[in-house]
Design a protein around this motif. Structure first.
Motif, PDB file in Angstrom:
ATOM      1  N   LEU A  11      -1.720  13.335 -13.907  1.00 51.89           N
ATOM      2  CA  LEU A  11      -0.945  12.084 -13.897  1.00 51.89           C
ATOM      3  C   LEU A  11      -1.392  11.229 -12.720  1.00 51.89           C
ATOM      4  CD1 LEU A  11       2.660  13.284 -14.759  1.00 51.89           C
ATOM      5  CD2 LEU A  11       0.585  13.262 -16.134  1.00 51.89           C
ATOM      6  N   ASN A  12      -1.860  10.023 -13.033  1.00 54.36           N
ATOM      7  CA  ASN A  12      -2.250   9.094 -11.974  1.00 54.36           C
ATOM      8  C   ASN A  12      -0.987   8.386 -11.485  1.00 54.36           C
ATOM      9  OD1 ASN A  12      -3.116   7.019 -10.350  1.00 54.36           O
ATOM     10  ND2 ASN A  12      -4.926   6.561 -11.581  1.00 54.36           N
ATOM     11  N   LEU A  13      -0.405   8.946 -10.445  1.00 55.97           N
ATOM     12  CA  LEU A  13       0.773   8.349  -9.803  1.00 55.97           C
ATOM     13  C   LEU A  13       0.361   7.840  -8.432  1.00 55.97           C
ATOM     14  CD1 LEU A  13       3.294  10.993 -11.087  1.00 55.97           C
ATOM     15  CD2 LEU A  13       3.630   8.533 -11.309  1.00 55.97           C
ATOM     16  N   THR A  65     -11.111  12.979 -16.654  1.00 57.61           N
ATOM     17  CA  THR A  65     -11.542  11.709 -17.249  1.00 57.61           C
ATOM     18  C   THR A  65     -11.111  10.522 -16.385  1.00 57.61           C
ATOM     19  OG1 THR A  65      -9.500  11.268 -18.477  1.00 57.61           O
ATOM     20  CG2 THR A  65     -11.127  12.728 -19.540  1.00 57.61           C
ATOM     21  N   LYS A  66     -11.654   9.363 -16.686  1.00 59.54           N
ATOM     22  CA  LYS A  66     -11.113   8.113 -16.140  1.00 59.54           C
ATOM     23  C   LYS A  66      -9.660   8.001 -16.617  1.00 59.54           C
ATOM     24  CE  LYS A  66     -11.121   3.908 -14.365  1.00 59.54           C
ATOM     25  NZ  LYS A  66     -10.853   3.843 -12.916  1.00 59.54           N
ATOM     26  N   SER A  67      -8.796   7.385 -15.824  1.00 54.06           N
ATOM     27  CA  SER A  67      -7.379   7.290 -16.210  1.00 54.06           C
ATOM     28  C   SER A  67      -7.216   6.395 -17.447  1.00 54.06           C
ATOM     29  CB  SER A  67      -6.563   6.708 -15.058  1.00 54.06           C
ATOM     30  OG  SER A  67      -6.635   7.547 -13.936  1.00 54.06           O
ATOM     31  N   ASN A 122     -12.925   0.578  -3.701  1.00 54.54           N
ATOM     32  CA  ASN A 122     -12.908   0.108  -5.089  1.00 54.54           C
ATOM     33  C   ASN A 122     -11.560  -0.481  -5.459  1.00 54.54           C
ATOM     34  OD1 ASN A 122     -11.410   1.464  -7.576  1.00 54.54           O
ATOM     35  ND2 ASN A 122     -11.663   3.041  -5.979  1.00 54.54           N
ATOM     36  N   ALA A 123     -11.632  -1.447  -6.354  1.00 52.00           N
ATOM     37  CA  ALA A 123     -10.424  -1.949  -7.025  1.00 52.00           C
ATOM     38  C   ALA A 123     -10.860  -2.249  -8.459  1.00 52.00           C
ATOM     39  CB  ALA A 123      -9.879  -3.198  -6.353  1.00 52.00           C
ATOM     40  N   MET A 124     -11.067  -1.167  -9.214  1.00 49.78           N
ATOM     41  CA  MET A 124     -11.482  -1.325 -10.610  1.00 49.78           C
ATOM     42  C   MET A 124     -10.351  -1.939 -11.434  1.00 49.78           C
ATOM     43  SD  MET A 124     -14.545  -0.121 -10.608  1.00 49.78           S
ATOM     44  CE  MET A 124     -14.836  -0.026 -12.360  1.00 49.78           C
ATOM     45  N   GLY A 125      -9.115  -1.531 -11.120  1.00 47.37           N
ATOM     46  CA  GLY A 125      -7.968  -2.078 -11.846  1.00 47.37           C
ATOM     47  C   GLY A 125      -7.600  -1.280 -13.084  1.00 47.37           C
ATOM     48  N   LEU A 126      -7.951   0.007 -13.084  1.00 38.05           N
ATOM     49  CA  LEU A 126      -7.625   0.893 -14.207  1.00 38.05           C
ATOM     50  C   LEU A 126      -8.142   0.373 -15.554  1.00 38.05           C
ATOM     51  CD1 LEU A 126      -3.997   1.900 -13.080  1.00 38.05           C
ATOM     52  CD2 LEU A 126      -6.021   3.351 -13.027  1.00 38.05           C
ATOM     53  N   PRO A 127      -9.414  -0.044 -15.616  1.00 39.26           N
ATOM     54  CA  PRO A 127      -9.976  -0.441 -16.909  1.00 39.26           C
ATOM     55  C   PRO A 127     -10.018   0.763 -17.840  1.00 39.26           C
ATOM     56  CG  PRO A 127     -11.728  -0.154 -15.303  1.00 39.26           C
ATOM     57  CD  PRO A 127     -10.423   0.008 -14.557  1.00 39.26           C
ATOM     58  N   ASN A 128      -9.644   0.582 -19.104  1.00 37.47           N
ATOM     59  CA  ASN A 128      -9.649   1.740 -20.003  1.00 37.47           C
ATOM     60  C   ASN A 128      -9.463   1.287 -21.444  1.00 37.47           C
ATOM     61  OD1 ASN A 128      -6.718   2.782 -21.115  1.00 37.47           O
ATOM     62  ND2 ASN A 128      -6.544   1.349 -19.398  1.00 37.47           N
ATOM     63  N   CYS A 170      -2.866   5.334  -7.911  1.00 38.35           N
ATOM     64  CA  CYS A 170      -3.806   4.214  -7.728  1.00 38.35           C
ATOM     65  C   CYS A 170      -3.130   3.194  -6.796  1.00 38.35           C
ATOM     66  CB  CYS A 170      -4.140   3.580  -9.068  1.00 38.35           C
ATOM     67  SG  CYS A 170      -5.171   2.106  -8.881  1.00 38.35           S
ATOM     68  N   PRO A 171      -3.794   2.808  -5.688  1.00 35.11           N
ATOM     69  CA  PRO A 171      -3.097   1.979  -4.691  1.00 35.11           C
ATOM     70  C   PRO A 171      -3.123   0.480  -4.972  1.00 35.11           C
ATOM     71  CG  PRO A 171      -5.258   2.593  -3.854  1.00 35.11           C
ATOM     72  CD  PRO A 171      -5.130   3.236  -5.216  1.00 35.11           C
ATOM     73  N   HIS A 172      -3.685   0.063  -6.097  1.00 38.46           N
ATOM     74  CA  HIS A 172      -3.848  -1.386  -6.275  1.00 38.46           C
ATOM     75  C   HIS A 172      -3.664  -1.833  -7.721  1.00 38.46           C
ATOM     76  CE1 HIS A 172      -7.732  -0.085  -7.710  1.00 38.46           C
ATOM     77  NE2 HIS A 172      -7.861   0.592  -6.607  1.00 38.46           N
ATOM     78  N   ALA A 173      -2.707  -1.236  -8.448  1.00 40.69           N
ATOM     79  CA  ALA A 173      -2.455  -1.628  -9.838  1.00 40.69           C
ATOM     80  C   ALA A 173      -0.969  -1.933  -9.982  1.00 40.69           C
ATOM     81  CB  ALA A 173      -2.868  -0.511 -10.787  1.00 40.69           C
ATOM     82  N   ILE A 175      -6.053  14.052  -2.460  1.00 42.98           N
ATOM     83  CA  ILE A 175      -5.330  12.797  -2.548  1.00 42.98           C
ATOM     84  C   ILE A 175      -6.109  11.771  -3.384  1.00 42.98           C
ATOM     85  CG2 ILE A 175      -4.104  12.968  -0.357  1.00 42.98           C
ATOM     86  CD1 ILE A 175      -6.426  11.333   0.937  1.00 42.98           C
ATOM     87  N   ASN A 176      -5.428  10.704  -3.801  1.00 46.84           N
ATOM     88  CA  ASN A 176      -6.133   9.532  -4.320  1.00 46.84           C
ATOM     89  C   ASN A 176      -6.581   8.693  -3.113  1.00 46.84           C
ATOM     90  OD1 ASN A 176      -7.056   7.370  -5.967  1.00 46.84           O
ATOM     91  ND2 ASN A 176      -5.485   7.830  -7.496  1.00 46.84           N
ATOM     92  N   THR A 177      -7.090   7.522  -3.374  1.00 44.07           N
ATOM     93  CA  THR A 177      -7.699   6.712  -2.313  1.00 44.07           C
ATOM     94  C   THR A 177      -6.668   6.154  -1.332  1.00 44.07           C
ATOM     95  OG1 THR A 177      -7.583   4.831  -3.793  1.00 44.07           O
ATOM     96  CG2 THR A 177      -9.670   6.030  -3.718  1.00 44.07           C
ATOM     97  N   VAL A 178      -7.170   5.768  -0.169  1.00 47.34           N
ATOM     98  CA  VAL A 178      -6.344   5.171   0.889  1.00 47.34           C
ATOM     99  C   VAL A 178      -6.425   3.641   0.750  1.00 47.34           C
ATOM    100  CG1 VAL A 178      -6.106   4.918   3.388  1.00 47.34           C
ATOM    101  CG2 VAL A 178      -6.789   7.128   2.413  1.00 47.34           C
TER     102      VAL A 178
HETATM  103  C1  SIN Z   1      -9.055   1.944 -10.464  1.00 46.16           C
HETATM  104  O1  SIN Z   1      -9.332   2.014 -11.676  1.00 46.16           O
HETATM  105  O2  SIN Z   1      -8.782   0.867  -9.932  1.00 46.16           O
HETATM  106  C2  SIN Z   1      -9.043   3.174  -9.613  1.00 46.16           C
HETATM  107  C3  SIN Z   1      -8.060   4.151 -10.098  1.00 46.16           C
HETATM  108  C4  SIN Z   1      -7.328   4.867  -9.023  1.00 46.16           C
HETATM  109  O3  SIN Z   1      -7.470   4.565  -7.824  1.00 46.16           O
HETATM  110  O4  SIN Z   1      -6.545   5.755  -9.354  1.00 46.16           O
END
Ligand code: SIN
Length: 308
Positions: free
Chosen positions: A136-138, A60-62, A85-91, A140-143, A200-203
């Motif tokens: 576990l989302n440990l 799922t989305k985090s 992307n920089a969604m910002g963990l919308p949820n 995301c590079p931009h939150a 991996i997650n994103t760079v």
């Molecule tokens: C995001 O929602 O910004 C992306 C999540 C992630 O990189 O883990």
């Protein structure tokens, strides 16, 4: 001295794998191809659609401790060889549970994040009766305060993993490549009781619009995914395979059956596909058609085979 440049190293006939259900890190999957977190993972309907389109499992989305609208846009930029992307963990936080009502018994891994071990455990507990496992989302590079802000510290990786693993469900830990040595975090996850590592997650990356003289993304910095990061992902999986004993789920730029095989040879037992879904959910059936054959080999014979 002469210089050797290799521009085509896949000169043998491609392998095929035996099709069929598998088990990875405590989660039963219909095949080796999972939907990665972040794409088509926010509604029960889209998760069900991906499962019926050939994915062996979905992530799922985090989901985090409080509802959040995400970063200001633009949030996604399509680049030559990937996505930024920089969604910002919308949820929607706890309200997401209702989306999983129709997916009982399906291979649905719930991605969770928090700012502390207690928050990780609190969020995971909301979904304990509906998830096949947790990721576990440990990473995301931009939150701020979440993701890689925690996931670059092995002590926190271990503590967050232990807090969620204590719920008794399979606990996968998705790692960031934005560290000097990813194996330290992999070992920490293993020590905390993880049943698998996702790498991996994103760079962490950025682009600037030369026309506007401003960063392209609203958040300035974002995460790069897609084919551009595939070699980074292969390297991380390869290193983790030598450092850890638990299974690894490869993720990062996988777009073809040959990419899947390469990830497995590096050490992955299964893979997650994210950015390639921009081509449509048909990507799972297309990759599976090239990857599997009834006379194919057992995947176990190739996982990690690139190690001496
Ligand atoms: C995001 O929602 O910004 C992306 C999540 C992630 O990189 O883990």
């Amino acid at each position: 001295m002469g210089m050797l440049i290799i521009n085509n190293y896949n000169f043998c006939a491609m392998l095929a794998l035996k099709p069929g259900a598998i088990e990875v890190g405590g989660v039963a999957l219909d095949n080796h191809l999972l939907l990665a977190a972040g794409i088509l993972g926010t509604t029960g309907a889209s998760l069900a659609r991906v499962l019926s389109s050939g994915a062996g499992g979905v992530v799922t989305k985090s989901i985090g401790p409080a509802p959040f609208p995400g970063h200001p846009g633009p949030c996604v930029a399509v680049l030559e060889d990937g996505l930024l992307n920089a969604m910002g963990l919308p949820n929607p936080s706890a309200d997401f549970a209702g989306e999983l009502d129709g997916l009982a018994g399906r291979p649905v891994v719930v991605s969770v994040f928090g700012g502390s071990p207690e928050e990780f455990a609190e969020v995971a507990a909301w979904f304990a009766d509906r998830a096949a496992g947790f990721e576990l989302n440990l990473s995301c590079p931009h939150a701020e305060g979440y993701g890689a802000a925690i996931g670059t510290d092995p002590a926190l990786v271990e503590a967050c993993t232990r807090a969620v693993a204590s719920l008794g469900l399979p606990t996968w830990v998705k790692l960031t490549p934005n560290v000097t040595d990813i194996t330290g975090c992999g070992r920490a996850a293993e020590k905390g009781g993880a049943s698998a590592i996702v790498a991996i997650n994103t760079v962490k990356a950025m682009r600037i619009s030369t026309g506007l003289r401003r960063p392209v993304l609203g958040n300035r910095f974002g995460g790069l995914s897609g084919p551009a990061i595939f070699p980074v992902a292969v390297r991380c999986v390869y290193e983790l395979y030598e450092a850890c004993r638990i299974p690894i789920v490869g993720c990062g730029g996988i777009a073809s059956a040959d990419n899947v095989l390469e990830m497995m040879m590096a050490g992955a037992s299964a893979v997650e596909i994210g950015s390639a879904v921009i081509r449509g959910v048909g990507v799972f059936e297309a990759i599976a058609a090239d990857l599997y054959a009834d006379d194919g080999v057992d995947a176990a014979t190739i996982v990690g085979c690139a190690h001496a």
